[in-house]
Design a protein around this motif. Structure first.
Motif, PDB file in Angstrom:
ATOM      1  N   GLU A 108       1.662  -8.362   9.946  1.00 53.12           N
ATOM      2  CA  GLU A 108       0.795  -9.416   9.417  1.00 53.12           C
ATOM      3  C   GLU A 108       0.661  -9.290   7.896  1.00 53.12           C
ATOM      4  O   GLU A 108      -0.286  -8.713   7.389  1.00 53.12           O
ATOM      5  N   GLN A 109       1.619  -9.828   7.161  1.00 51.12           N
ATOM      6  CA  GLN A 109       1.588  -9.848   5.695  1.00 51.12           C
ATOM      7  C   GLN A 109       1.298  -8.455   5.131  1.00 51.12           C
ATOM      8  O   GLN A 109       0.435  -8.291   4.284  1.00 51.12           O
ATOM      9  N   ALA A 110       2.037  -7.463   5.623  1.00 50.01           N
ATOM     10  CA  ALA A 110       1.658  -6.086   5.316  1.00 50.01           C
ATOM     11  C   ALA A 110       2.572  -5.388   4.333  1.00 50.01           C
ATOM     12  O   ALA A 110       2.417  -4.209   4.078  1.00 50.01           O
ATOM     13  N   VAL A 111       3.541  -6.095   3.772  1.00 51.65           N
ATOM     14  CA  VAL A 111       4.440  -5.489   2.801  1.00 51.65           C
ATOM     15  C   VAL A 111       4.228  -6.166   1.458  1.00 51.65           C
ATOM     16  O   VAL A 111       4.175  -7.385   1.369  1.00 51.65           O
ATOM     17  N   ALA A 112       4.100  -5.368   0.403  1.00 52.72           N
ATOM     18  CA  ALA A 112       3.816  -5.943  -0.909  1.00 52.72           C
ATOM     19  C   ALA A 112       4.354  -5.032  -1.992  1.00 52.72           C
ATOM     20  O   ALA A 112       4.909  -3.956  -1.718  1.00 52.72           O
ATOM     21  N   LYS A 113       4.187  -5.475  -3.228  1.00 54.65           N
ATOM     22  CA  LYS A 113       4.667  -4.725  -4.388  1.00 54.65           C
ATOM     23  C   LYS A 113       3.475  -4.185  -5.168  1.00 54.65           C
ATOM     24  O   LYS A 113       2.531  -4.918  -5.458  1.00 54.65           O
ATOM     25  N   THR A 114       3.517  -2.919  -5.522  1.00 55.36           N
ATOM     26  CA  THR A 114       2.468  -2.348  -6.367  1.00 55.36           C
ATOM     27  C   THR A 114       2.784  -2.670  -7.829  1.00 55.36           C
ATOM     28  O   THR A 114       3.936  -2.896  -8.198  1.00 55.36           O
ATOM     29  N   SER A 115       1.750  -2.666  -8.648  1.00 59.13           N
ATOM     30  CA  SER A 115       1.945  -2.989 -10.063  1.00 59.13           C
ATOM     31  C   SER A 115       1.178  -2.003 -10.938  1.00 59.13           C
ATOM     32  O   SER A 115       0.463  -1.136 -10.445  1.00 59.13           O
ATOM     33  N   GLU A 116       1.322  -2.188 -12.240  1.00 53.63           N
ATOM     34  CA  GLU A 116       0.692  -1.282 -13.197  1.00 53.63           C
ATOM     35  C   GLU A 116      -0.826  -1.263 -13.055  1.00 53.63           C
ATOM     36  O   GLU A 116      -1.470  -0.261 -13.346  1.00 53.63           O
ATOM     37  N   LYS A 117      -1.425  -2.372 -12.627  1.00 55.14           N
ATOM     38  CA  LYS A 117      -2.887  -2.422 -12.566  1.00 55.14           C
ATOM     39  C   LYS A 117      -3.453  -1.533 -11.457  1.00 55.14           C
ATOM     40  O   LYS A 117      -4.648  -1.266 -11.434  1.00 55.14           O
ATOM     41  N   GLU A 118      -2.588  -1.060 -10.528  1.00 58.14           N
ATOM     42  CA  GLU A 118      -3.068  -0.148  -9.478  1.00 58.14           C
ATOM     43  C   GLU A 118      -2.938   1.322  -9.857  1.00 58.14           C
ATOM     44  O   GLU A 118      -3.365   2.195  -9.102  1.00 58.14           O
ATOM     45  N   VAL A 119      -2.321   1.610 -10.975  1.00 59.59           N
ATOM     46  CA  VAL A 119      -2.168   3.011 -11.383  1.00 59.59           C
ATOM     47  C   VAL A 119      -3.549   3.641 -11.536  1.00 59.59           C
ATOM     48  O   VAL A 119      -4.435   3.079 -12.175  1.00 59.59           O
TER      49      VAL A 119
END
Length: 367
Positions: free
Chosen positions: A83-94
């Protein structure tokens, strides 16, 4: 193999890989400082695949396996995974953290965006579902060995990049369209509050509206032939059939359940089921104006019931609304608000078109 749709500048067939040839698991364990606050990612559905819900966690981390977020990775929710469970992490999550239920993978020699987009397709969701054995619904957990040994078809890196660029452009356009609709709705709400909601109420609901109820259930119409007349339930049109029960305009109001108090203007020939009451105009009152007037009311104060919430006409019928004394003012307000409704309706249709366009591309440009 080749997909149903692709850019004409590419001709090479797609190659088959296992996900373990494409993805490399990474983890950066957190050294817990009990005096420090950490911000944890929670994954939900989102236009880009992820929803960032910051939750301050400190001592409660305890012995849980928590990992630092690494940017530009594929992050996966292994619980209820498809259920929409794959995504990309970005710099703002560091600097944020994720639990062991959200493993992160570096994408090797391929486009991260393309791999993430693949898992938005029906084929990608089916792969995740097949890799999630166990019970039903939220009891399912992704089997990572099965997942990593699953097959995926990939084009050249250049084609991946161009495909994902197109998907991103459409997603950006969808986000813009959502914002346009939100702005129109906010404008309508502001105008309605100013010309109706902020005026001194002068008319009881029971003076201008008559309550009507339905005993019909959705199942009553299971055997009806498909037709042109809508059946309305709490969330809108349920289906269309070849007959109807009501042929006058009304204001439907959800009387029980999650959407209790939600109103909708109905016209033409239609049917409503028992989750709705429908209000009709009395003594020549302008029904469309009354609909906009009710939209300014807060029905939550009339909710009763500890289990399924209910509202009853007998309780809110004494509520007062503002109705201008002259018909010219009423018509002017109705024209203004109905024109905004038409704009919103048209923009929502465009959003639906863009969403279907994205869905078509996802399911035809990938294998």
């Amino acid at each position: 193999m080749v997909p149903n749709l692709r850019f004409s500048s590419f001709a090479d067939p797609f190659r088959i890989y296992t996900l373990k040839e494409v993805l490399q698991r990474i983890s950066f364990p957190v050294t817990v400082d009990e005096n420090k606050l950490y911000y944890q990612i929670g994954i939900r559905s989102h236009s880009k695949g992820i929803f960032y819900k910051e939750a301050e966690i400190g001592k409660q981390i305890g012995n849980k396996r928590i990992f630092w977020i690494e940017p530009n990775c594929l992050i996966l929710n292994i619980v209820f995974a498809w259920e929409q469970a794959v995504a990309k992490t970005s710099e703002k999550e560091v600097g944020m953290v994720a639990s062991h239920r959200f493993p992160m993978y570096k994408v090797l020699n391929n486009s991260l965006d393309y791999i993430v987009d693949f898992f938005k397709t029906e084929k990608g969701k089916q792969l995740l579902q097949m890799a999630s054995p166990g019970g039903a619904g939220r009891n399912k957990t992704l089997n990572q060995d099965f997942f990593l040994n699953s097959k995926i078809y990939l084009p050249s890196l250049n084609e991946q990049l161009k495909t994902s660029e197109l998907i991103e452009l459409i997603e950006d356009r969808i986000e813009t369209q959502i914002k346009i609709i939100e702005d129109y709705k906010a404008l309508k709400k502001k105008i309605s509050k100013q010309v109706i909601g902020s005026q001194k109420p002068n008319t009881h609901i029971y003076e201008c509206l008559e309550n009507n109820s339905s005993s019909s259930k959705e199942s009553d119409f299971d055997e009806y032939t498909e037709g042109q007349f809508p059946i309305y339930g709490a969330n809108g049109v349920i289906k269309h059939i070849n007959s109807y029960l009501i042929d006058i305009p009304s204001i439907s109001i959800v009387k029980d359940g999650a959407g209790v108090g939600r109103t909708r203007f109905l016209y033409g020939k239609y049917t409503v089921i028992g989750t709705l009451n429908y209000l009709t105009s009395k003594n020549g009152y302008n029904l469309l104006y009354l609909y906009y007037a009710l939209d300014n009311l807060d029905f939550t104060k009339y909710i009763v019931g500890s289990g399924i919430p209910h509202i009853y006409f007998k309780d809110y019928k004494h509520e007062m609304i503002y109705i201008p004394k002259d018909e010219k003012t009423i018509n002017k307000i109705v024209r203004c608000l109905s024109s905004l409704d038409l704009l919103i309706h048209n923009e929502q249709n465009l959003l639906l078109y863009l969403t279907k366009q994205k869905e078509y591309l996802l399911n035809n440009m990938f294998i």
